[in-house]
Design a protein around this motif. Structure first.
Motif, PDB file in Angstrom:
ATOM      1  N   PRO A  27       0.946  -1.249  -0.004  1.00 41.87           N
ATOM      2  CA  PRO A  27      -0.074   0.013   0.054  1.00 41.87           C
ATOM      3  C   PRO A  27       0.923   1.223  -0.040  1.00 41.87           C
ATOM      4  CG  PRO A  27      -0.860  -1.611   1.674  1.00 41.87           C
ATOM      5  CD  PRO A  27       0.414  -2.126   0.937  1.00 41.87           C
ATOM      6  N   SER A  28       1.935   1.202   0.684  1.00 42.96           N
ATOM      7  CA  SER A  28       2.948   2.573   0.736  1.00 42.96           C
ATOM      8  C   SER A  28       3.326   2.887  -0.619  1.00 42.96           C
ATOM      9  CB  SER A  28       3.830   2.142   1.741  1.00 42.96           C
ATOM     10  OG  SER A  28       4.784   3.295   1.607  1.00 42.96           O
ATOM     11  N   ALA A  29       3.853   1.832  -1.298  1.00 38.33           N
ATOM     12  CA  ALA A  29       4.374   1.993  -2.710  1.00 38.33           C
ATOM     13  C   ALA A  29       3.205   2.460  -3.629  1.00 38.33           C
ATOM     14  CB  ALA A  29       4.828   0.482  -3.300  1.00 38.33           C
ATOM     15  N   ALA A  30       1.954   1.993  -3.544  1.00 37.36           N
ATOM     16  CA  ALA A  30       1.004   2.302  -4.367  1.00 37.36           C
ATOM     17  C   ALA A  30       0.716   3.918  -4.195  1.00 37.36           C
ATOM     18  CB  ALA A  30      -0.348   1.496  -3.838  1.00 37.36           C
ATOM     19  N   ASP A  31       0.739   4.313  -3.212  1.00 36.40           N
ATOM     20  CA  ASP A  31       0.654   5.618  -2.715  1.00 36.40           C
ATOM     21  C   ASP A  31       1.810   6.530  -3.511  1.00 36.40           C
ATOM     22  OD1 ASP A  31      -1.929   5.250  -1.438  1.00 36.40           O
ATOM     23  OD2 ASP A  31      -1.030   5.522   0.490  1.00 36.40           O
ATOM     24  N   ARG A  32       2.967   5.966  -3.122  1.00 39.06           N
ATOM     25  CA  ARG A  32       3.998   6.825  -3.754  1.00 39.06           C
ATOM     26  C   ARG A  32       4.195   6.784  -5.184  1.00 39.06           C
ATOM     27  NH1 ARG A  32       6.756   3.101  -0.248  1.00 39.06           N
ATOM     28  NH2 ARG A  32       8.061   2.563  -2.064  1.00 39.06           N
ATOM     29  N   ALA A  33       3.751   5.654  -5.774  1.00 41.26           N
ATOM     30  CA  ALA A  33       3.586   5.415  -7.486  1.00 41.26           C
ATOM     31  C   ALA A  33       2.707   6.460  -7.866  1.00 41.26           C
ATOM     32  CB  ALA A  33       3.271   4.127  -7.721  1.00 41.26           C
ATOM     33  N   LEU A  34       1.429   6.736  -7.171  1.00 33.25           N
ATOM     34  CA  LEU A  34       0.267   7.620  -7.570  1.00 33.25           C
ATOM     35  C   LEU A  34       0.871   8.875  -7.661  1.00 33.25           C
ATOM     36  CD1 LEU A  34      -2.245   7.857  -8.690  1.00 33.25           C
ATOM     37  CD2 LEU A  34      -3.250   7.970  -6.524  1.00 33.25           C
ATOM     38  N   ALA A  35       1.881   9.346  -6.495  1.00 32.09           N
ATOM     39  CA  ALA A  35       2.152  10.628  -6.167  1.00 32.09           C
ATOM     40  C   ALA A  35       3.338  10.806  -7.167  1.00 32.09           C
ATOM     41  CB  ALA A  35       2.831  10.825  -4.950  1.00 32.09           C
ATOM     42  N   ALA A  36       4.288  10.046  -7.773  1.00 35.18           N
ATOM     43  CA  ALA A  36       5.045  10.021  -8.667  1.00 35.18           C
ATOM     44  C   ALA A  36       4.641  10.245 -10.265  1.00 35.18           C
ATOM     45  CB  ALA A  36       6.105   8.727  -8.807  1.00 35.18           C
ATOM     46  N   ILE A  37       3.498   9.626 -10.349  1.00 35.44           N
ATOM     47  CA  ILE A  37       2.724   9.902 -11.709  1.00 35.44           C
ATOM     48  C   ILE A  37       2.105  11.207 -11.853  1.00 35.44           C
ATOM     49  CG2 ILE A  37       0.792   9.135 -13.029  1.00 35.44           C
ATOM     50  CD1 ILE A  37       1.373   6.182 -12.035  1.00 35.44           C
ATOM     51  N   GLU A  38       1.544  11.600 -10.632  1.00 33.32           N
ATOM     52  CA  GLU A  38       0.701  12.934 -10.647  1.00 33.32           C
ATOM     53  C   GLU A  38       1.855  13.875 -10.977  1.00 33.32           C
ATOM     54  OE1 GLU A  38      -1.137  12.786  -7.035  1.00 33.32           O
ATOM     55  OE2 GLU A  38      -3.138  11.846  -7.701  1.00 33.32           O
ATOM     56  N   GLN A  39       2.777  13.813 -10.117  1.00 38.13           N
ATOM     57  CA  GLN A  39       4.176  14.826 -10.239  1.00 38.13           C
ATOM     58  C   GLN A  39       4.612  14.975 -11.661  1.00 38.13           C
ATOM     59  OE1 GLN A  39       7.431  14.458  -7.599  1.00 38.13           O
ATOM     60  NE2 GLN A  39       8.215  16.428  -8.136  1.00 38.13           N
ATOM     61  N   ALA A  40       4.905  13.887 -12.375  1.00 40.23           N
ATOM     62  CA  ALA A  40       5.450  13.771 -13.626  1.00 40.23           C
ATOM     63  C   ALA A  40       4.296  14.427 -14.620  1.00 40.23           C
ATOM     64  CB  ALA A  40       5.776  12.282 -14.197  1.00 40.23           C
ATOM     65  N   LEU A  41       3.163  14.025 -14.326  1.00 35.59           N
ATOM     66  CA  LEU A  41       2.190  14.576 -15.231  1.00 35.59           C
ATOM     67  C   LEU A  41       2.178  16.002 -15.509  1.00 35.59           C
ATOM     68  CD1 LEU A  41      -0.588  12.027 -14.949  1.00 35.59           C
ATOM     69  CD2 LEU A  41       0.837  12.236 -16.583  1.00 35.59           C
ATOM     70  N   GLY A  42       2.476  16.726 -14.102  1.00 30.29           N
ATOM     71  CA  GLY A  42       2.500  18.304 -14.462  1.00 30.29           C
ATOM     72  C   GLY A  42       3.387  18.787 -15.317  1.00 30.29           C
ATOM     73  N   LEU A  43       4.331  18.167 -15.744  1.00 29.43           N
ATOM     74  CA  LEU A  43       5.135  18.601 -16.903  1.00 29.43           C
ATOM     75  C   LEU A  43       4.335  18.687 -18.073  1.00 29.43           C
ATOM     76  CD1 LEU A  43       7.810  19.120 -18.439  1.00 29.43           C
ATOM     77  CD2 LEU A  43       7.924  16.527 -19.113  1.00 29.43           C
ATOM     78  N   LEU A  44       3.204  18.130 -18.360  1.00 29.48           N
ATOM     79  CA  LEU A  44       2.452  18.192 -19.550  1.00 29.48           C
ATOM     80  C   LEU A  44       1.792  19.527 -19.457  1.00 29.48           C
ATOM     81  CD1 LEU A  44       0.948  14.599 -19.835  1.00 29.48           C
ATOM     82  CD2 LEU A  44       3.284  15.631 -20.691  1.00 29.48           C
ATOM     83  N   GLU A  45       1.600  20.252 -18.426  1.00 33.20           N
ATOM     84  CA  GLU A  45       1.036  21.395 -18.368  1.00 33.20           C
ATOM     85  C   GLU A  45       1.561  22.550 -19.022  1.00 33.20           C
ATOM     86  OE1 GLU A  45      -0.075  22.342 -14.289  1.00 33.20           O
ATOM     87  OE2 GLU A  45      -1.483  20.648 -14.130  1.00 33.20           O
ATOM     88  N   TYR A  46       2.950  22.331 -18.980  1.00 35.52           N
ATOM     89  CA  TYR A  46       4.131  23.570 -19.631  1.00 35.52           C
ATOM     90  C   TYR A  46       4.740  23.038 -20.853  1.00 35.52           C
ATOM     91  CZ  TYR A  46       2.422  25.106 -14.814  1.00 35.52           C
ATOM     92  OH  TYR A  46       1.857  25.615 -13.865  1.00 35.52           O
ATOM     93  N   SER A  47       5.115  21.729 -20.865  1.00 38.66           N
ATOM     94  CA  SER A  47       6.088  21.406 -21.854  1.00 38.66           C
ATOM     95  C   SER A  47       5.751  20.302 -22.643  1.00 38.66           C
ATOM     96  CB  SER A  47       7.543  21.462 -21.443  1.00 38.66           C
ATOM     97  OG  SER A  47       8.456  21.227 -22.308  1.00 38.66           O
ATOM     98  N   PRO A  48       4.545  19.866 -23.141  1.00 39.27           N
ATOM     99  CA  PRO A  48       4.230  18.313 -23.647  1.00 39.27           C
ATOM    100  C   PRO A  48       5.248  17.927 -24.809  1.00 39.27           C
ATOM    101  CG  PRO A  48       2.652  19.986 -24.303  1.00 39.27           C
ATOM    102  CD  PRO A  48       3.502  20.719 -23.229  1.00 39.27           C
ATOM    103  N   PHE A  49       5.581  19.193 -25.492  1.00 36.88           N
ATOM    104  CA  PHE A  49       6.399  18.713 -26.821  1.00 36.88           C
ATOM    105  C   PHE A  49       7.761  18.119 -26.421  1.00 36.88           C
ATOM    106  CE2 PHE A  49       3.441  21.169 -29.039  1.00 36.88           C
ATOM    107  CZ  PHE A  49       2.998  20.396 -30.056  1.00 36.88           C
ATOM    108  N   SER A  50       8.374  18.464 -25.074  1.00 30.74           N
ATOM    109  CA  SER A  50       9.477  17.912 -24.611  1.00 30.74           C
ATOM    110  C   SER A  50       9.785  16.165 -24.285  1.00 30.74           C
ATOM    111  CB  SER A  50       9.889  18.807 -23.374  1.00 30.74           C
ATOM    112  OG  SER A  50       9.388  18.255 -22.045  1.00 30.74           O
ATOM    113  N   CYS A  51       8.560  15.704 -24.532  1.00 29.16           N
ATOM    114  CA  CYS A  51       8.457  14.382 -24.426  1.00 29.16           C
ATOM    115  C   CYS A  51       8.582  13.584 -25.816  1.00 29.16           C
ATOM    116  CB  CYS A  51       7.301  14.054 -23.742  1.00 29.16           C
ATOM    117  SG  CYS A  51       6.712  14.621 -22.231  1.00 29.16           S
TER     118      CYS A  51
END
Length: 100
Positions: A27-51
């Protein structure tokens, strides 16, 4: 410029599937994974063409976001719809064979 990031129903199901898989094991890893995904998706708000360009899709507007987590991580497939919107169409673990 800021992009609005939205999910298809399938991509939302992918997130739930990935979260549920980890939740059963750590369960702890599940929460950390979701947080990592949410944080990474923040990049798409500003720079999606960098992917990186998505190899399985045609056109420069299809991209993949690599999301590091643990020994592998996740990959989000998305399309840059227009000058204001990005749509995430699938999310998978890097060890999965392909998008569902």
């Amino acid at each position: 410029m800021t992009y609005k990031v939205r999910f298809t129903a399938e991509a939302a199901e992918d997130l739930n599937r990935l979260y549920d898989y980890l939740l059963e094991r750590d369960p702890s890893a599940a929460d950390r994974a979701l947080a990592a995904i949410e944080q990474a998706l923040g990049l798409l708000e500003y720079s999606p063409f960098s992917c990186r360009k998505a190899l399985l899709q045609s056109g420069p507007r299809w991209r993949e976001l690599i999301i590091p987590f643990g020994r592998a991580g996740y990959v989000a497939l998305f399309e840059i719809d227009d000058a204001t919107t990005v749509t995430i169409t699938a999310v998978r673990h890097q060890r999965e064979e392909d998008y569902h």
